[in-house]
Scaffold this active site. Structure first.
Site, PDB file in Angstrom:
ATOM      1  N   HIS B 294      -4.313  -4.552   8.860  1.00 25.21           N
ATOM      2  CA  HIS B 294      -5.362  -3.705   9.458  1.00 25.21           C
ATOM      3  C   HIS B 294      -4.815  -2.946  10.664  1.00 25.21           C
ATOM      4  O   HIS B 294      -4.944  -1.726  10.771  1.00 25.21           O
ATOM      5  CB  HIS B 294      -6.541  -4.590   9.883  1.00 25.21           C
ATOM      6  CG  HIS B 294      -7.635  -3.864  10.619  1.00 25.21           C
ATOM      7  ND1 HIS B 294      -8.817  -3.484  10.035  1.00 25.21           N
ATOM      8  CD2 HIS B 294      -7.718  -3.451  11.917  1.00 25.21           C
ATOM      9  CE1 HIS B 294      -9.589  -2.860  10.930  1.00 25.21           C
ATOM     10  NE2 HIS B 294      -8.934  -2.839  12.084  1.00 25.21           N
ATOM     11  N   GLU B 295      -4.164  -3.667  11.580  1.00 24.28           N
ATOM     12  CA  GLU B 295      -3.676  -3.015  12.805  1.00 24.28           C
ATOM     13  C   GLU B 295      -2.617  -1.970  12.494  1.00 24.28           C
ATOM     14  O   GLU B 295      -2.562  -0.916  13.125  1.00 24.28           O
ATOM     15  CB  GLU B 295      -3.108  -4.056  13.778  1.00 24.28           C
ATOM     16  CG  GLU B 295      -4.132  -5.055  14.279  1.00 24.28           C
ATOM     17  CD  GLU B 295      -5.402  -4.414  14.842  1.00 24.28           C
ATOM     18  OE1 GLU B 295      -6.473  -5.009  14.710  1.00 24.28           O
ATOM     19  OE2 GLU B 295      -5.311  -3.284  15.372  1.00 24.28           O
ATOM     20  N   HIS B 298      -4.121   1.263  11.755  1.00 25.42           N
ATOM     21  CA  HIS B 298      -4.383   2.063  12.969  1.00 25.42           C
ATOM     22  C   HIS B 298      -3.103   2.722  13.449  1.00 25.42           C
ATOM     23  O   HIS B 298      -3.092   3.893  13.799  1.00 25.42           O
ATOM     24  CB  HIS B 298      -4.914   1.173  14.100  1.00 25.42           C
ATOM     25  CG  HIS B 298      -6.312   0.691  13.904  1.00 25.42           C
ATOM     26  ND1 HIS B 298      -7.349   1.493  13.499  1.00 25.42           N
ATOM     27  CD2 HIS B 298      -6.854  -0.537  14.079  1.00 25.42           C
ATOM     28  CE1 HIS B 298      -8.470   0.794  13.418  1.00 25.42           C
ATOM     29  NE2 HIS B 298      -8.199  -0.446  13.771  1.00 25.42           N
ATOM     30  N   HIS B 304     -11.499   3.168  11.936  1.00 21.65           N
ATOM     31  CA  HIS B 304     -12.270   2.171  11.178  1.00 21.65           C
ATOM     32  C   HIS B 304     -13.040   2.817  10.036  1.00 21.65           C
ATOM     33  O   HIS B 304     -13.522   3.928  10.131  1.00 21.65           O
ATOM     34  CB  HIS B 304     -13.230   1.442  12.118  1.00 21.65           C
ATOM     35  CG  HIS B 304     -12.529   0.396  12.911  1.00 21.65           C
ATOM     36  ND1 HIS B 304     -12.860   0.066  14.205  1.00 21.65           N
ATOM     37  CD2 HIS B 304     -11.457  -0.382  12.614  1.00 21.65           C
ATOM     38  CE1 HIS B 304     -12.065  -0.874  14.656  1.00 21.65           C
ATOM     39  NE2 HIS B 304     -11.192  -1.166  13.701  1.00 21.65           N
TER      40      HIS B 304
END
Lengths: 89, 574
Positions: B294-295, B298, B304
């Site tokens: 997930h990170e 980014h 998101h």
């Protein structure tokens, strides 16, 4: 059934105190993730009411958009998550 | 999915990363592997490649930290915030930070890789039985050297397969001792220590000397967490002590008594009431692989998503057999394109082409074909020339038709020729477009078909040259009946138009004459920095204009507000 034991709440030394009221928790959450009091680069301050901010957070999280601090919204705010704001600035 | 404002993506495909430090919760080998698998999630669907650096500056610098860890966004202890990362760019941009007050695992409880023993480094099998007793953690039972061990199958008595668990008596990590084990007791600043300590550090990490005197030899390493180690609390790295006394009662296992948040904790001495030494009990932990994937999303430019099953959804949830959701794939491929064959060498964009504009609503407006200059202008006689546009403070709508700005107000319109900076008019709306009412809320010219769309209240008209279709209800386009009027229209890419009303906007597929899925969206969430109650929105010379009262906010193609000004002076040239 016996009445539930009255459990004593103890303050644990070294604990990162998170004993906040639900409203405080909600306010902190909405600010931290960009739903409330976002100051824009152009200096434009979008004044969004808490209810509107709640609706936006509820939409982001796929919850019913009530604008109220209902149980499922509060539960969602307590879930572990990523620290990156949901409303980018 | 969403991408970050301002087209944030890496301008190269061979992205580098560096792991700056480790969590004591898992063997560094397991952490390396979790990060490598997390990067592979994204390289599997894009031309991106990820190369690990072991020194110097990488694009994505990865680190673990607790509470205030050196950037303006402190973590918050156990649970709550798990990690964060910055969008692509220089310096701290692109970096990923993981909260080490969390218990990092592979998501299903202690991930314990064994050392030595006879199981070739296999993972512990929990629970396992040994001499008739069941164990869910490593144990020193059966040994006199205090070394924690585990079985690597369910039944040690039958299979006799075992290995040793992470322990500072076996190895350390980081530091300057090449992983040598601790030496106890050791001397530090003249004091003797019989166990790992956080003394001398402000980041809460436990360390030990790897000789008997740190003051003399300066040799040290960080202590791995035992799987029975408590998390957070005030006894970092200690293990639970069972039984322990709390409020006069004896406990043989972790308890949530005394807490309002239901979290399981234990005392690390035999009597909490006296010593007040405690910590949270190891739980399932958070999957470092999932949170890292997930990170890294980014760090590659994804914001998101609001799709609950997507990896880029902000909340953590453990997934056994993970695979990227379509929404994540569409998002990352919007930024970097799809994987191109076995050896991704994507054609470098030449200078003339512009990188895809990072958002499904948008293509870079400067990509829009500028409307061609009108070959035959329809000359309509100006009415009442004393009606001076410069005396008006607010127009019903402003839009670009045949390349020139048009200002509509109460049955009249003025034209700003794109050649001369002079406004002509007023002209009568009904003379040129007889079917239209006096008040026009918004209008746009479809750049592909040159059709003109006019909106007034809940009705709309479509002019093709002199012929008109309408009025029809805006619900025909799929807009909700809750809309009172359409206040702005913004051509986006080929055949898409954003229609604004109140604080939200919808995307119209002009060809299909239908609103696309996934709308409405909040204006100020996507167009940060402009009033979310603009009464007019239009596209002009590659910029987006949001008008409110006498003012406009101008947004460039990177969705940054680059000017705020007066309609009268800057657009009407009064």
């Amino acid at each position: 059934w016996s009445r539930p034991l009255k459990s004593t709440t103890v303050t644990f030394s070294g604990d990162i105190i998170k004993n906040m009221t639900d409203t405080e928790l909600a306010e902190t959450y909405l600010k931290k993730f960009g739903y409330l009091n976002t100051v824009h680069r152009s200096g434009f301050q979008s004044m969004v009411s808490t209810s509107k901010a709640l609706k936006r957070m509820q939409r982001q999280m796929g919850l019913e958009e009530t604008g109220e601090l209902d149980k499922s919204t509060l539960e969602a705010m307590k879930q572990p998550r990523c620290g990156v704001p949901d409303v980018a600035n | 999915y969403k991408t970050f404002d301002g087209d944030l993506k890496w301008d190269h495909n061979n992205v580098t990363y560096r792991i700056l430090n480790y969590s004591p919760d898992m063997a560094s080998f397991l952490i390396d592997d979790a990060f490598a698998r997390a990067f592979k999630v994204w390289s599997d669907v894009t031309p991106l490649t990820f190369t690990r650096l072991f020194d110097g500056t990488a694009d994505i610098m990865i680190s673990f930290g607790k509470t205030d860890h050196g950037d303006p966004y402190p973590f918050d202890g156990k649970d709550g915030l798990l990690a964060h990362a910055y969008p692509p760019g220089e310096g701290m941009q692109g970096d990923a930070h993981f909260d080490d007050d969390e218990y990092w695992s592979l998501g299903k409880g202690p991930a314990v890789k064994t050392l030595y023993g006879n199981a070739d480094g296999a993972m512990c099998h929990f629970p396992f039985t040994f001499e008739g007793k069941s164990y869910t953690t490593c144990t020193t039972d059966g040994r006199s050297d205090d070394l924690p061990w585990c079985a690597t199958t369910a039944d040690y008595s039958r299979d006799k397969k075992y290995g040793f668990c992470p322990s500072e008596l076996l190895y350390t990590f980081g530091g300057n001792a090449n992983g040598a084990e601790c030496v106890f007791p050791f001397v530090f600043l003249g004091n003797e220590y019989d166990s790992c300590t956080t003394e001398g550090r402000s980041d809460g990490y436990r360390w030990c000397a790897t000789t008997d005197n740190f003051d003399k030899d300066k040799k040290y390493g960080f202590c791995p967490s035992r799987d029975t180690t408590v998390i957070g609390g005030n006894s970092e790295g200690e293990s639970c002590h069972f039984p322990f006394v709390f409020l006069g009662k004896e406990y043989d296992s972790c308890t949530s008594e005394g807490r309002g948040d239901g979290k399981l904790w234990c005392s690390t001495t035999d009597n909490y009431d006296e010593d007040k030494k405690w910590g949270f009990c190891p739980d399932q932990g958070y999957s470092l692989f999932l949170v890292a994937a997930h990170e890294f999303g980014h760090a590659l430019g994804l914001d998101h998503s609001n799709i609950r099953e997507a990896l880029m959804f902000p909340m953590y949830s453990y997934v056994e057999d993970f695979s990227l959701h379509r929404d994540d794939i569409e998002g990352i491929q919007y930024l970097y394109g799809p994987k191109t064959g076995p050896d991704p060498t994507p054609p470098q964009p030449d200078s003339t082409t512009t990188a895809p504009y990072p958002d499904p609503d948008e293509t870079d407006p400067t990509d829009e074909p500028e409307p061609t200059e009108p070959t035959t202008t329809t000359t309509t006689r100006p009415v009442d020339p004393t009606k001076d546009a410069c005396k008006l403070t607010k127009f019903d709508t402003i839009t670009v038709i045949e390349g020139g700005l048009h200002f509509f107000k109460d049955g009249h319109y003025w034209k700003m020729s794109s050649r001369s900076d002079k406004v002509n008019g007023p002209f009568s709306i009904s003379e040129r477009w007889p079917a239209l009412p006096a008040v026009i809320d918004s209008a746009f010219e479809d750049l592909l078909t040159k059709k003109l769309y006019f909106f007034s209240g809940t009705r709309f008209w479509v002019y093709t040259g002199k012929s008109v279709l309408g009025p029809r209800s805006i619900e025909k386009l799929g807009l909700p009946n809750s809309i009172q009027k359409v206040e702005g229209a913004l051509q986006r890419g080929k055949g898409k138009v954003l229609l604004f009303s109140g604080e939200e906007y919808w995307r119209l597929d002009v060809k299909a004459q239908k609103i696309d899925n996934g709308y409405p969206r909040y204006t100020d969430v996507v167009f940060g920095g402009v009033p979310n109650d603009a009464h007019d929105v239009f596209l002009y010379k590659g910029h987006i204009y949001f008008c409110r009262d006498r003012f406009y906010w101008r947004m460039n193609s990177r969705r940054q507000v680059d000017r705020v000004g007066y309609v009268k002076y800057d657009l009407l040239r009064c």
